[in-house]
Design a protein around this motif. Structure first.
Motif, PDB file in Angstrom:
ATOM      1  N   HIS A   1     -59.103  24.764   4.783  1.00 19.60           N
ATOM      2  CA  HIS A   1     -57.664  24.927   5.039  1.00 19.60           C
ATOM      3  C   HIS A   1     -57.228  24.044   6.203  1.00 19.60           C
ATOM      4  O   HIS A   1     -56.507  24.489   7.087  1.00 19.60           O
ATOM      5  N   VAL A   2     -57.665  22.789   6.190  1.00 21.05           N
ATOM      6  CA  VAL A   2     -57.277  21.888   7.271  1.00 21.05           C
ATOM      7  C   VAL A   2     -55.775  21.623   7.237  1.00 21.05           C
ATOM      8  O   VAL A   2     -55.157  21.356   8.277  1.00 21.05           O
ATOM      9  N   ALA A   3     -55.174  21.719   6.048  1.00 17.62           N
ATOM     10  CA  ALA A   3     -53.719  21.572   5.971  1.00 17.62           C
ATOM     11  C   ALA A   3     -53.021  22.671   6.763  1.00 17.62           C
ATOM     12  O   ALA A   3     -51.936  22.457   7.323  1.00 17.62           O
ATOM     13  N   GLY A   4     -53.629  23.843   6.828  1.00 20.89           N
ATOM     14  CA  GLY A   4     -53.077  24.920   7.635  1.00 20.89           C
ATOM     15  C   GLY A   4     -53.114  24.596   9.110  1.00 20.89           C
ATOM     16  O   GLY A   4     -52.216  24.991   9.870  1.00 20.89           O
ATOM     17  N   PHE A   5     -54.140  23.864   9.542  1.00 18.95           N
ATOM     18  CA  PHE A   5     -54.220  23.434  10.941  1.00 18.95           C
ATOM     19  C   PHE A   5     -53.072  22.476  11.262  1.00 18.95           C
ATOM     20  O   PHE A   5     -52.412  22.599  12.298  1.00 18.95           O
ATOM     21  N   GLU A   6     -52.825  21.526  10.364  1.00 19.48           N
ATOM     22  CA  GLU A   6     -51.731  20.581  10.588  1.00 19.48           C
ATOM     23  C   GLU A   6     -50.385  21.303  10.576  1.00 19.48           C
ATOM     24  O   GLU A   6     -49.498  21.008  11.387  1.00 19.48           O
ATOM     25  N   ALA A   7     -50.232  22.272   9.677  1.00 21.41           N
ATOM     26  CA  ALA A   7     -48.982  23.038   9.632  1.00 21.41           C
ATOM     27  C   ALA A   7     -48.792  23.838  10.920  1.00 21.41           C
ATOM     28  O   ALA A   7     -47.665  24.003  11.400  1.00 21.41           O
ATOM     29  N   PHE A   8     -49.899  24.316  11.473  1.00 25.00           N
ATOM     30  CA  PHE A   8     -49.821  25.054  12.744  1.00 25.00           C
ATOM     31  C   PHE A   8     -49.304  24.149  13.859  1.00 25.00           C
ATOM     32  O   PHE A   8     -48.445  24.547  14.657  1.00 25.00           O
ATOM     33  N   VAL A   9     -49.818  22.934  13.932  1.00 23.69           N
ATOM     34  CA  VAL A   9     -49.352  21.983  14.946  1.00 23.69           C
ATOM     35  C   VAL A   9     -47.866  21.677  14.750  1.00 23.69           C
ATOM     36  O   VAL A   9     -47.075  21.696  15.701  1.00 23.69           O
ATOM     37  N   ASP A  10     -47.476  21.413  13.504  1.00 21.25           N
ATOM     38  CA  ASP A  10     -46.066  21.107  13.230  1.00 21.25           C
ATOM     39  C   ASP A  10     -45.163  22.279  13.603  1.00 21.25           C
ATOM     40  O   ASP A  10     -44.087  22.096  14.184  1.00 21.25           O
ATOM     41  N   ALA A  11     -45.602  23.485  13.265  1.00 19.76           N
ATOM     42  CA  ALA A  11     -44.786  24.661  13.564  1.00 19.76           C
ATOM     43  C   ALA A  11     -44.657  24.883  15.065  1.00 19.76           C
ATOM     44  O   ALA A  11     -43.589  25.265  15.559  1.00 19.76           O
ATOM     45  N   GLY A  12     -45.731  24.647  15.799  1.00 22.60           N
ATOM     46  CA  GLY A  12     -45.671  24.814  17.248  1.00 22.60           C
ATOM     47  C   GLY A  12     -44.705  23.837  17.891  1.00 22.60           C
ATOM     48  O   GLY A  12     -43.936  24.209  18.787  1.00 22.60           O
ATOM     49  N   LEU A  13     -44.728  22.601  17.423  1.00 21.59           N
ATOM     50  CA  LEU A  13     -43.794  21.606  17.966  1.00 21.59           C
ATOM     51  C   LEU A  13     -42.357  21.956  17.617  1.00 21.59           C
ATOM     52  O   LEU A  13     -41.440  21.795  18.433  1.00 21.59           O
ATOM     53  N   LYS A  14     -42.157  22.467  16.418  1.00 22.72           N
ATOM     54  CA  LYS A  14     -40.805  22.829  15.993  1.00 22.72           C
ATOM     55  C   LYS A  14     -40.304  24.062  16.737  1.00 22.72           C
ATOM     56  O   LYS A  14     -39.155  24.111  17.183  1.00 22.72           O
ATOM     57  N   ALA A  15     -41.166  25.069  16.898  1.00 20.40           N
ATOM     58  CA  ALA A  15     -40.737  26.332  17.512  1.00 20.40           C
ATOM     59  C   ALA A  15     -40.483  26.187  19.001  1.00 20.40           C
ATOM     60  O   ALA A  15     -39.529  26.759  19.539  1.00 20.40           O
TER      61      ALA A  15
END
Length: 765
Positions: A156-170
Motif C-alpha cells: 500500500h505504498v500509494a497510501g503512503f503517498e496519499a498520506f503525504v498529500d493529505a498532510g500538506l493539504k490539511a
C-alpha cells in the motif's frame, strides 16, 4: 593493502580521492566499498559511487554519508546496485531541499521499510513522496522518517503517498500543524494511518450493521436498537475491541491490517456479538472485591452464555464466529493463551484440550444449561475458574490482557464500578486501562497514547476575519481520502440587511386561505394529547406489570414498590425548532408569476414563523450560503432568545440570493445552535431548492458530507428534516436526510403549505 577503486572508474576514483583526505570517513568508506564490491563485483560499482557523489555535492555532511553507507551494506543482499545508487541520488535531492539531517533520516527509514516495497516502482513512489514533502514542508521529513514503519504498509505504498498529500493539504502553511501531522501527533494523521491497508471501516458499514442488528434482535421485547459509534483512534499496533456501554455499541473506526472481506466479516461478527449482549441481558455485575482475573473469566463465560443463546435462536451464527476460535496448546504457556483456549472450549463443546482448566470450564458450563438464561451463572463459573488459576499460581497480566477472539467486546460494559472496594482499586484500574485506547499521561507529563478525538461537529472559536466575523469552525468529510478533516470549514456571521416588509406582507395577505388552514392546525396543537403514566403512587387504574412485581417482591420477603397505579396527563409542548434557509444563487430563479424562488421561501418561512409564535414554541431562523470552505455565511433572521415581530420580518425580507450551498457546514452550525437550547425535543428543518455545491469541492462529496452531518445530529438527539424543491424528483434529499425525513416539493408555489403541514406532523411525533 588498499581497496581504493581503480582510476578507470571516474566516479569511484573521484569519491576515493575525496574520502582519502577525510580521516573520519575513510575507514567506514573502505569497509563499505569492500562489502559492496564483494557482492556486486568491481566493475559494477560505478553507479553506487555516483549516488554517493550526489550526496557529497549536495553538501550532505558526514552523518548523511555514513547513513548512506550503512543502508547500502544492510540492503545489498536484497537490492541491486542501481537501486542503492538511486537511494543516494534521492537522498541528495532531499538534502538540497530540507538539509542533511532529514536526508539521513530518510535513508535510515528506507533501510527499515525496504522489505515492504515490492519493486523499483514502489521505491520510486516512496522517494517521490519524500522529495515532495521536503520541498513543501521540509520540517516534516525527519519525523515522518522516524514513524515510517507506522505509516507504510506492505502493498500500500500509494497510501503512503496519499498520506503525504493529505498532510500538506490539511496543514497548509501552518508549520506547527505540519510538524504535528507528520510526527503522528495529530488526530487526523492517526485516523489516516489507521485506514492505510485496511478494509472498509465503521463509517462505510454502519448502515449495514444497523440493519443486521434490527433484523436479528429487533423482535426481542427487551431489545432496543442500539446507537452505533466509532471508537477514537489509537496506536496502530494496539488491539481493537468493541465496547458496549448501555445502549451504545462503540466499534473501532477500522481494523488495521484486515482486508476488505475480512473487515466486513469481523465487523459483522462483532456487531452481532455485541447485540446478543443487549438482547440476552447485558447485566451489570457489581465489581465489589473481584480481582482482574475473576473479571476476565466471568466476562469470558458471559460471552459464551449469550453466544449459546444466540446460536440456539440462529444456528447459522456458529459459522460466523467459529473461524475466530483458533487457540491451541501450541500457542504457548501464558495465562492469556490458556484463557483463549477456555473461550474456544466453551464455544465448541467438541474441542478437547490437555489442560484441565478447559475441561472444567466445559463441565461447569454444561451443568448450568438449565439456568442458561441467568447471567448469574457467568459470575459463579468465572469465580470458580479464577480460584483454580490462583491455586496454580498462574500469572495474569491485567494491564496487557486483551479479550480473545477478536470479534468479542472488551467486557467493561458488564461491570458496575460504582461500588468498587478501595483495596481493589489499583488492580481493577489495570484491567480497565488495558481495555481502553484513550490517551494517558506518562510520568514526564508527555502523552503516551493518541488522544480521543473531539465529537464530530463540535464548534471551536476562531479569530475574526475581514469578510464577516468567523464564529466557528467545523469538520468536513473528505471523500477522496476517506477521512473527516477537523476544523476544515469556517462559518462567518453576516450582519442581516433590513428589508422592506411591504411586499412580503402583501404576499401574506394574498395567502389568507392558507393562513386560515394553518390557524386551524395551531388550535388543534394547543389542545395537547393525553399521555399514560405508569408506576404512579396514585391513579385511576392498576398498572398490572407493577402490581405483579410488587406481589413477587412480597412473596420473596423484599420491600415492595407500592407505585402500582396508572394515570393520564395532558402533554405539555416542549419543542425547539430551527429553520435553516438556503439563499444560494439558484434561489434567484424566477417562476411563471414573476416571483423568485427566494420570494416563495420567504413566504413559507413567514407563515410558519407566525404559527410557531402563536404556539409559543422556541424557534430560530437562519439563512446560509457559501463561497468555499473558509467562507460559509450564516445570517441570523431570528435567534431563540428574541421575540418574533417586525424586526425579524424585516430581516427575512432583506435576504438576497447569491453564492453556493455548503449544506454540511450549515447543518453542523445549526446543530451547535439548537443544542444550547433547553428543550425535550429539538428539530432542524432545512429549506433548500437544490443540490449541495461549492466552488472548491465536488457536489457528490458535499452530499456525502451533508449525510454525515445529519447522522451526527441524529446521534445527538436532534431530528433533521429536509424540504427540497425538486421538480424532477431526482434530487439528493433522500440520500441526505433519508427517505422518511425528506419531502420533495414539485411546485414551488406549494411550498408554504407543505412546510407548515410538515412541521405540525413532525411536532406530533
Amino acid at each position: 593493502m588498499s581497496v581504493l577503486p581503480a582510476v578507470e572508474a571516474p566516479a569511484g576514483a573521484r569519491l576515493a580521492r575525496l574520502m582519502r583526505g577525510r580521516q573520519t570517513l575513510r575507514g567506514p568508506f573502505e569497509t563499505t566499498w569492500r562489502r559492496l564490491e564483494g557482492r556486486f563485483g568491481a566493475g559494477a560499482m560505478e553507479p553506487w559511487a555516483e549516488g554517493a557523489l550526489a550526496l557529497v555535492e549536495a553538501n550532505a555532511g558526514a552523518g548523511c554519508l555514513l547513513a548512506f553507507w550503512q543502508a547500502s551494506v544492510g540492503l545489498c543482499g536484497r537490492l541491486d546496485v542501481e537501486s542503492l545508487a538511486e537511494a543516494g541520488r534521492q537522498a541528495a535531492a532531499i538534502c538540497r531541499e530540507a538539509g542533511a539531517k532529514p536526508a539521513a533520516a530518510a535513508l535510515d527509514a528506507f533501510a527499515r521499510i525496504d522489505t515492504r516495497l515490492a519493486d523499483a516502482g514502489e521505491h520510486a513512489v516512496w522517494w517521490r513522496s519524500l522529495v515532495k514533502l521536503a520541498r513543501a514542508a521540509p520540517e516534516g521529513v525527519e519525523p515522518l522518517g522516524l514513524r515510517a514503519t507506522d505509516v507504510l504498509v506492505a502493498g500500500h505504498v500509494a497510501g503512503f503517498e496519499a498520506f503525504v498529500d493529505a498532510g500538506l493539504k490539511a496543514a497548509g502553511r501552518d508549520r506547527a500543524r505540519r510538524l504535528a501531522f507528520f510526527a503522528l501527533d495529530d488526530a487526523l494523521a492517526r485516523a489516516m494511518v489507521e485506514r492505510i491497508g485496511a478494509g472498509p471501516g465503521f463509517d462505510a458499514l454502519e448502515g449495514e450493521l444497523k440493519m443486521v442488528l434490527a433484523a436479528l434482535w429487533g423482535a426481542a421485547p427487551p431489545f432496543q436498537l442500539p446507537l452505533l459509534q466509532p471508537l477514537p483512534p489509537g496506536p496502530r499496533d494496539a488491539p481493537r475491541r468493541v465496547n458496549v456501554a448501555g445502549p451504545v455499541i462503540r466499534m473501532p473506526a477500522v481494523f488495521p491490517g484486515v482486508d476488505e472481506a475480512g473487515a466486513r466479516r469481523l465487523y459483522l461478527a462483532a456487531a452481532i456479538h455485541a447485540g446478543a449482549h443487549l438482547a440476552f441481558g447485558n447485566p451489570r455485575f457489581p465489581i465489589a472485591r473481584f480481582k482482574p482475573v475473576q473479571m476476565a473469566l466471568a466476562t469470558l463465560v458471559e460471552d459464551a452464555r449469550i453466544e449459546y443463546l444466540a446460536m440456539r435462536r440462529y444456528p447459522g451464527l456458529r459459522r460466523l464466529w467459529a473461524p475466530y476460535h483458533l487457540a491451541t496448546p501450541e500457542d504457548g504457556p501464558t495465562t492469556a493463551a490458556l484463557l483463549a483456549r477456555v473461550a474456544r472450549g466453551l464455544f465448541d463443546p467438541s474441542y478437547r484440550d490437555p489442560d484441565e482448566l478447559v475441561g472444567k470450564a466445559q463441565r461447569l458450563f454444561r451443568e448450568a444449561q438449565e439456568r442458561i438464561g441467568e447471567p448469574a451463572i457467568s459470575l459463579d463459573i468465572g469465580t470458580r475458574l479464577a480460584n483454580d488459576v490462583g491455586q496454580r499460581r498462574l500469572r495474569f497480566d491485567a494491564r496487557g490482557h486483551v479479550v480473545e477472539p477478536a470479534y468479542r467486546d472488551d467486557g467493561l460494559g458488564l461491570w458496575d464500578f460504582s461500588d468498587i472496594d478501595p483495596e481493589m482499586t489499583d488492580e481493577v484500574e489495570l484491567a480497565v486501562d488495558a481495555a481502553r485506547i484513550e490517551r494517558r499521561e506518562t510520568e514526564d507529563g508527555k502523552a503516551g497514547e493518541p488522544p480521543a478525538s473531539e465529537p464530530t461537529g463540535r464548534a471551536r472559536p476562531s479569530p475574526p476575519a475581514s469578510e464577516g466575523r468567523v464564529i466557528a469552525t467545523y469538520p468536513e468529510w473528505d471523500a477522496a481520502a476517506g477521512i473527516e478533516r477537523a476544523d476544515w470549514t469556517s462559518v462567518r456571521a453576516i450582519a442581516p440587511v433590513w428589508g422592506d416588509t411591504r411586499a412580503l406582507q402583501r404576499a401574506l395577505d394574498r395567502a389568507a386561505p392558507l393562513r386560515a388552514r394553518i390557524a386551524r392546525l395551531v388550535r388543534a396543537a394547543k389542545v395537547g394529547r393525553a399521555a399514560r403514566l405508569k408506576r404512579q403512587a396514585e391513579g385511576h387504574d392498576l398498572d398490572l406489570d407493577a402490581a405483579i412485581e410488587t406481589a413477587i417482591a412480597r412473596k420473596a420477603g423484599e420491600v415492595p414498590d407500592m407505585r402500582v397505579f396508572r394515570s393520564t396527563v395532558l402533554n405539555q409542548r416542549d419543542l425547539a425548532v430551527l429553520v435553516l434557509v438556503d439563499v444560494s444563487q439558484s434561489t434567484r430563479e424566477r417562476l411563471a408569476d414573476g416571483a423568485t424562488v427566494l420570494d416563495i421561501e420567504k413566504l413559507a418561512v413567514a407563515m410558519l414563523a407566525g404559527a410557531l409564535d402563536q404556539l409559543g414554541d422556541d424557534f430560530a431562523l437562519l439563512a446560509f450560503a457559501s463561497a468555499g470552505r473558509g467562507d460559509v455565511r450564516v445570517t441570523t433572521v431570528k435567534d431563540f432568545a428574541e421575540p418574533y415581530g417586525g424586526e425579524a420580518l424585516s430581516r427575512l425580507a432583506g435576504l438576497e440570493s447569491g453564492l453556493s450551498t455548503r449544506l454540511g457546514a450549515a447543518l453542523r452550525h445549526a446543530g451547535a445552535a439548537i443544542s444550547r437550547v433547553r428543550s425535550f425535543r429539538k428539530l432542524v428543518l432545512v429549506l433548500s431548492d437544490g443540490e449541495p455545491s461549492d466552488i472548491d469541492v465536488a457536489s457528490a462529496d458535499l452530499v456525502v458530507d451533508a449525510r454525515r452531518a445529519v447522522m451526527a445530529l441524529r446521534a445527538a438527539g436532534i431530528d433533521t428534516f429536509g424540504v427540497m424543491l425538486d421538480p424532477a424528483g431526482v434530487g439528493s434529499g433522500a440520500r441526505i436526510f433519508g427517505k422518511a425525513n425528506a419531502m420533495p416539493v414539485r411546485r414551488a408555489e406549494g411550498l408554504p403549505m407543505r412546510l407548515s403541514e410538515l412541521y405540525f406532523r413532525l411536532a406530533r411525533r
